[in-house]
Design a protein around this motif. Structure first.
Motif, PDB file in Angstrom:
ATOM      1  N   UNK A  48       0.843  -1.184   0.000  1.00  0.00           N
ATOM      2  CA  UNK A  48       0.000   0.000   0.000  1.00  0.00           C
ATOM      3  C   UNK A  48       0.882   1.239   0.000  1.00  0.00           C
ATOM      4  N   UNK A  49       0.300   2.362  -0.385  1.00  0.00           N
ATOM      5  CA  UNK A  49       1.045   3.622  -0.354  1.00  0.00           C
ATOM      6  C   UNK A  49       0.113   4.735   0.085  1.00  0.00           C
ATOM      7  N   UNK A  50       0.703   5.759   0.685  1.00  0.00           N
ATOM      8  CA  UNK A  50      -0.079   6.924   1.094  1.00  0.00           C
ATOM      9  C   UNK A  50       0.867   8.102   1.285  1.00  0.00           C
ATOM     10  N   UNK A  51       0.293   9.287   1.242  1.00  0.00           N
ATOM     11  CA  UNK A  51       1.052  10.504   1.528  1.00  0.00           C
ATOM     12  C   UNK A  51       0.659  10.993   2.913  1.00  0.00           C
ATOM     13  N   UNK A  52       1.510  11.808   3.496  1.00  0.00           N
ATOM     14  CA  UNK A  52       1.238  12.310   4.837  1.00  0.00           C
ATOM     15  C   UNK A  52       1.387  13.820   4.858  1.00  0.00           C
ATOM     16  N   UNK A  53       0.398  14.493   5.424  1.00  0.00           N
ATOM     17  CA  UNK A  53       0.448  15.938   5.594  1.00  0.00           C
ATOM     18  C   UNK A  53       0.746  16.214   7.057  1.00  0.00           C
ATOM     19  N   UNK A  54       1.936  16.686   7.344  1.00  0.00           N
ATOM     20  CA  UNK A  54       2.347  16.856   8.733  1.00  0.00           C
ATOM     21  C   UNK A  54       2.634  18.296   9.110  1.00  0.00           C
ATOM     22  N   UNK A  55       2.609  19.202   8.162  1.00  0.00           N
ATOM     23  CA  UNK A  55       2.768  20.612   8.513  1.00  0.00           C
ATOM     24  C   UNK A  55       1.357  21.206   8.546  1.00  0.00           C
ATOM     25  N   UNK A  56       0.992  21.744   9.703  1.00  0.00           N
ATOM     26  CA  UNK A  56      -0.354  22.242   9.942  1.00  0.00           C
ATOM     27  C   UNK A  56      -0.344  23.747  10.166  1.00  0.00           C
ATOM     28  N   UNK A  57      -1.504  24.386   9.924  1.00  0.00           N
ATOM     29  CA  UNK A  57      -1.618  25.808  10.222  1.00  0.00           C
ATOM     30  C   UNK A  57      -2.117  26.003  11.655  1.00  0.00           C
ATOM     31  N   UNK A  58      -2.444  27.239  12.021  1.00  0.00           N
ATOM     32  CA  UNK A  58      -2.854  27.546  13.402  1.00  0.00           C
ATOM     33  C   UNK A  58      -4.154  26.840  13.799  1.00  0.00           C
ATOM     34  N   UNK A  59      -4.999  26.502  12.822  1.00  0.00           N
ATOM     35  CA  UNK A  59      -6.259  25.792  13.100  1.00  0.00           C
ATOM     36  C   UNK A  59      -6.101  24.280  12.914  1.00  0.00           C
ATOM     37  N   UNK A  60      -4.849  23.816  12.825  1.00  0.00           N
ATOM     38  CA  UNK A  60      -4.521  22.399  12.665  1.00  0.00           C
ATOM     39  C   UNK A  60      -5.022  21.811  11.348  1.00  0.00           C
ATOM     40  N   UNK A  61      -5.132  22.648  10.319  1.00  0.00           N
ATOM     41  CA  UNK A  61      -5.458  22.173   8.980  1.00  0.00           C
ATOM     42  C   UNK A  61      -4.153  21.804   8.270  1.00  0.00           C
ATOM     43  N   UNK A  62      -4.195  20.746   7.486  1.00  0.00           N
ATOM     44  CA  UNK A  62      -3.010  20.322   6.741  1.00  0.00           C
ATOM     45  C   UNK A  62      -2.619  21.381   5.720  1.00  0.00           C
ATOM     46  N   UNK A  63      -1.342  21.722   5.691  1.00  0.00           N
ATOM     47  CA  UNK A  63      -0.819  22.730   4.781  1.00  0.00           C
ATOM     48  C   UNK A  63       0.137  22.101   3.767  1.00  0.00           C
ATOM     49  N   UNK A  64       0.968  21.176   4.228  1.00  0.00           N
ATOM     50  CA  UNK A  64       2.009  20.607   3.372  1.00  0.00           C
ATOM     51  C   UNK A  64       2.096  19.097   3.531  1.00  0.00           C
ATOM     52  N   UNK A  65       2.089  18.386   2.389  1.00  0.00           N
ATOM     53  CA  UNK A  65       2.415  16.960   2.388  1.00  0.00           C
ATOM     54  C   UNK A  65       3.926  16.875   2.520  1.00  0.00           C
ATOM     55  N   UNK A  66       4.403  16.057   3.435  1.00  0.00           N
ATOM     56  CA  UNK A  66       5.848  15.988   3.643  1.00  0.00           C
ATOM     57  C   UNK A  66       6.483  14.690   3.167  1.00  0.00           C
ATOM     58  N   UNK A  67       5.701  13.635   3.040  1.00  0.00           N
ATOM     59  CA  UNK A  67       6.299  12.368   2.635  1.00  0.00           C
ATOM     60  C   UNK A  67       5.300  11.484   1.915  1.00  0.00           C
ATOM     61  N   UNK A  68       5.830  10.585   1.158  1.00  0.00           N
ATOM     62  CA  UNK A  68       5.068   9.539   0.490  1.00  0.00           C
ATOM     63  C   UNK A  68       5.737   8.224   0.861  1.00  0.00           C
ATOM     64  N   UNK A  69       4.946   7.231   1.251  1.00  0.00           N
ATOM     65  CA  UNK A  69       5.508   5.956   1.692  1.00  0.00           C
ATOM     66  C   UNK A  69       4.713   4.810   1.086  1.00  0.00           C
ATOM     67  N   UNK A  70       5.428   3.802   0.636  1.00  0.00           N
ATOM     68  CA  UNK A  70       4.826   2.544   0.228  1.00  0.00           C
ATOM     69  C   UNK A  70       5.332   1.482   1.198  1.00  0.00           C
TER      70      UNK A  70
END
Length: 94
Positions: A5-27
């Motif tokens: 399986x593979x997925x991307x992860x958004x780990x950089x959040x804004x002040x309201x904890x909304x995802x701003x930046x995808x930082x990695x892709x992993x399989x």
């Protein structure tokens, strides 16, 4: 059953904890008892979430790269609904 399986992860959040930046892709390859990956392939991407529309293609490519060295019975890919809330999903008539 061996699953890749593979997925991307958004780990950089804004002040309201909304995802701003995808930082990695992993399989990953998982196999019984499915508690942790037996193998993995990761790639940093640092892409703004609003530009992440094509990540599913890159996820499939990462799965294919892992398949070059490891066999699997099933390939699993998630397709994001773009942060649709549960309330909105419940209002849809499928």
């Amino acid at each position: 059953m061996r699953i890749i399986s593979a997925d991307s992860a958004a780990a950089i959040l804004d002040e309201q904890f909304n995802a701003v930046t995808h930082v990695t892709l992993v399989s990953v390859l998982v196999e019984p008892p499915y508690r942790e990956p037996a193998s993995r392939l990761a790639e940093p991407i640092f892409r703004p979430v609003e530009q992440g529309f094509d990540l599913i293609v890159h996820e499939a490519e990462l799965c294919r790269s892992l398949l070059e060295t490891i066999k699997a019975d099933v390939i699993h890919l998630d397709i994001s609904l773009g942060g649709v809330s549960i309330e909105e999903l419940l209002q849809l008539n499928f």
